[in-house]
Write a protein that holds these residues in place. Structure first.
Motif, short mmCIF file in Angstrom:
data_model
loop_
_atom_site.label_atom_id
_atom_site.label_comp_id
_atom_site.label_asym_id
_atom_site.label_seq_id
_atom_site.Cartn_x
_atom_site.Cartn_y
_atom_site.Cartn_z
N ILE A 160 25.44 42.32 30.85
CA ILE A 160 24.02 41.94 30.85
C ILE A 160 23.39 42.02 32.23
O ILE A 160 22.28 41.54 32.43
N LYS A 202 19.64 42.73 32.63
CA LYS A 202 19.04 42.66 31.30
C LYS A 202 18.19 41.39 31.14
O LYS A 202 18.41 40.39 31.82
N TYR A 205 18.21 41.61 24.64
CA TYR A 205 19.07 40.94 23.67
C TYR A 205 18.50 39.56 23.35
O TYR A 205 17.77 38.96 24.15
N GLU A 220 28.00 42.17 25.39
CA GLU A 220 27.92 43.37 26.23
C GLU A 220 27.53 42.99 27.68
O GLU A 220 27.02 41.90 27.92
N LEU A 236 17.29 38.41 28.58
CA LEU A 236 17.87 37.73 27.43
C LEU A 236 16.91 36.68 26.88
O LEU A 236 16.22 35.98 27.64
N TRP A 281 22.90 39.83 20.89
CA TRP A 281 23.92 40.00 21.93
C TRP A 281 25.30 39.67 21.40
O TRP A 281 25.53 38.63 20.78
#
Length: 718
Positions: free
Chosen positions: A441, A444, A511, A439, A446, A436
């Motif tokens: 997120i 998303k 990510y 960007e 992580l 990462w």
């Protein structure tokens, strides 16, 4: 009136006997046989016996009687000025004896007689080369090759001359021509190998050294050079074997002894290496490199006073050797003689202003002395000189962060992923998902990936809730098992797993990112530092540890941690040597002490004497959840810079942290008694320059006496 003598007639059997003795290498005996027949003085019939005189001169030279040989050859030349062999023998002897101007004169006389004499041109070139007259030497070698293009020695010697003057391409061509003219010329193969190694063509160099050793397996110089190449290639076992062979063949070969020692240093066999460097110095006490390498070993063995002596001996012999000055400065830093170290580093930079390592060390010394601007300039110069110098970049990053200059500091800190010597460098290869870089997120998944210490994870776990606030759908924390229970309840963390599981499941995440990268990506400044994570204590554990704490007498409960993880790079400075050093705290009335010490040092609390009253709980603690349940029931934690400090501070407890003066961690900034990371409850007690821990502990004692005096009075009233 001039008188002449007549030598006794030479019997054929005497000449035959002398020739036979020469063939056996018994030159002294041969000269004893033939000497009486040629006499010591010029004779009337010398012109008729020049061949015998020349033979006698050869016998005299072979037996080490140089004066006799010179006189005999001079008689040959006086008797027959065209006698080429006499000139050749006399010039060769003078060259071997190092009488170079005289040798040059004779070689030139010989060439005046026979201008096409290729050997004479080649030998004249050798004399001129040794006299330092390189252009003339080169011309002589080329003259030899003009008369004999296949003259191997002339090609070889031309290669030496060109190599000396740095014309490496031409030198390589000359060495290769020498090898082509005489494939059995081990010297040419060996020097070709040296040249190719200088040019960085290591595979070609290895082949050249192998060829030299195929021709002459007992060639110590080639063995030594090949061993050095193998060391460069990291083939240390082979290097040791080859260097040992060179030393076996020639035990007094100092350079090979030193090279073998250097190989053993790389193999971490330091006592054996020390013995070899001392052996080299016994052979040649004035060998600067041997003193230097001995210093390297002694420094690695942490025998700093001896290392200082070795480096100073090396500098006595080579006063401007930058590496020695640099290393001596490092030893003085280790001996805590920082001002002396500073002067030595500056002296090194006078010798070589562009030596990046010394600029780096100068920066570190300035930092320890509190000269932060000077430290910054030195680190920047080191990195400017060597853009691949990852350590300089990292030190600059942490210095800037410690100065509160977060924007550039965090950005440079992120480049730790480019440093092959850091564990971070390998994370990208291990994890099958994107790294990462800030960007969006929203929605998303992580993966927070632990690469750093336990305290780092406790400190930076606060960023998980910020990721959630930016819309992250799922946040998983991959960390060591010791952290699992304490991080499981952290706001913003959905799941905690270990590293192997994270690697196997990496493709399920969008990510991955290190928690220590989040201040940069999320724009953290001194003013916007997020509040600490709260680690809620477990109710059942609170009850369990309450029972243990109730065994203390009534009073103010103070948790103590005096040592960190011995494997930490700065543990020697950040840890207090023993629990006994905290004894001044026992004098503060009303304080009741609890040992939170885990691992190294925890046994000290178990066997503390009666005059050091302390409840030893560290040995009963399983993980941070236990420690949190204990701290939640204390009034104060006094500790060194360890993970417990972050846990106590995050729990909101007053936490007094004793910080070392050497290699201060960047997170505590400079010249502050508080911390933006824990603004409400952390108090910093800093060790001053050349201050002992005793001075810091005394200030903590005074602070305790002042802070808890009222409570003691209340207890007395009750």
């Amino acid at each position: 009136m001039t008188t002449t003598t007549t030598a006794a007639p030479l019997r054929p059997d005497c000449l035959q006997e002398a020739s036979a003795l020469c063939a056996q290498g018994r030159f002294g005996d041969a000269y004893t046989v033939i000497g009486p027949f040629v006499g010591m003085q010029p004779c009337a019939d010398d012109a008729a016996r020049v061949d015998v005189l020349n033979f006698a001169a050869l016998c005299a030279m072979g037996s080490g009687q140089a004066n006799a040989a010179e006189a005999l050859w001079q008689r040959c030349i006086d008797a027959q000025p065209q006698h080429v062999e006499a000139y050749n023998g006399l010039a060769a002897m003078l060259t071997a004896l190092g009488k170079l101007p005289a040798a040059e004169a004779v070689w030139r006389k010989l060439l005046a007689l026979t201008p096409a004499h290729a050997d004479a041109w080649s030998n004249l070139g050798t004399v001129l080369h040794r006299l330092g007259r390189q252009p003339e030497a080169e011309a002589a070698y080329r003259a030899a090759l003009a008369h004999n293009p296949a003259h191997a020695d002339a090609h070889y010697n031309l290669g030496l001359a060109l190599h000396t003057t740095g014309r490496l391409d031409e030198a390589e061509a000359a060495y290769r021509a020498a090898v082509a003219a005489n494939p059995q010329g081990a010297r040419a193969h060996n020097n070709l190998g040296n040249l190719l190694r200088e040019c960085g063509r290591l595979a070609d160099a290895e082949e050249a050294f192998r060829q030299a050793l195929l021709v002459q397996p007992q060639y110590p110089e080639a063995l030594n050079n090949y061993g050095a190449l193998l060391k460069t290639l990291g083939r240390l076992g082979e290097a040791e074997m080859v260097c040992r062979r060179a030393v076996q063949i020639r035990p007094d070969y100092v350079e090979a002894v030193i090279n073998l020692g250097c190989v053993l240093v790389d193999l971490k066999r330091l006592p054996d290496a020390e013995q070899l460097f001392r052996q080299a110095l016994a052979l040649r006490p004035d060998h600067a490199e041997a003193h230097y390498n001995l210093g390297v070993v002694l420094r690695q063995l942490e025998r700093y006073p001896e290392a200082e002596t070795a480096y100073r001996q090396a500098l006595r012999l080579a006063p401007t050797h930058t590496e020695t000055l640099n290393n001596l400065g490092g030893v003085l830093v280790a001996l805590d003689r920082l001002q002396e170290a500073l002067a030595i580093f500056q002296e090194a930079l006078v010798c070589n202003p562009d030596f990046a390592l010394t600029h780096f060390n100068l920066g570190s010394t300035h930092k320890e002395l509190g000269a932060l601007d000077e430290a910054e300039a030195a680190y920047r110069r080191a990195f400017e000189l060597n853009p691949a110098y990852g350590d300089a970049q990292f030190r600059l990053a942490t210095l800037l962060i410690a100065m509160g200059r977060y924007e550039e500091g965090w950005r440079l800190y992120e480049r730790r992923y480019d440093n092959t010597g850091f564990v971070h460098y390998h994370s990208r290869d291990m994890l099958d998902c994107l790294h990462w870089q800030g960007e969006p997120i929203a929605g998303k998944a992580l993966l927070l990936w632990q690469e750093d210490g336990l305290g780092d994870m406790l400190q930076f776990a606060r960023y998980a809730r910020l990721l959630k606030a930016q819309g992250a759908a799922h946040v998983t924390f991959a960390c060591v098992h010791t952290l699992h229970r304490v991080l499981a309840g952290v706001e913003g963390v959905d799941m905690v797993i270990d590293h192997p599981e994270a690697v196997s499941r990496a493709s399920q995440f969008d990510y991955w990112v290190s928690p220590l990268s989040l201040p940069m990506h999320l724009g953290t400044t001194l003013e916007t530092t997020p509040a600490p994570t709260h680690f809620p204590p477990d109710a059942a554990l609170l009850e369990h540890w309450a029972a243990r704490l109730d065994t203390l007498a009534p009073g103010t409960r103070v948790g103590l941690v005096w040592r960190g993880n011995p494997k930490h790079h700065n543990d020697h400075h950040r840890s207090i040597p023993s629990l006994a050093a905290l004894a001044p705290l026992w004098r503060v009335p009303g304080l009741r002490f609890v040992s939170l010490q885990k691992g190294a040092g925890e046994d000290e609390a178990l066997r503390a004497p009666l005059h050091q009253p302390i409840l030893p709980l560290g040995s009963e603690v399983t993980d941070f959840v236990d420690t949190a349940a204990i701290i939640a029931q204390l009034d104060l934690v006094i500790c060194v810079d360890t993970s417990t400090a972050h846990l106590a501070a995050s729990l909101g407890k007053p936490c007094w942290i004793m910080l070392p003066r050497r290699d201060l961690d960047w997170r505590w900034l400079y010249e502050r008694e508080d911390s933006p990371w824990y603004p409400q409850n952390v108090r910093l007690f800093r060790q001053g320059n050349y201050e002992t821990w005793g001075a810091v502990i005394e200030r903590v004692r005074e602070a305790c006496a002042l802070a808890f005096a009222g409570q003691v009075e209340e207890e007395a009233v009750k």
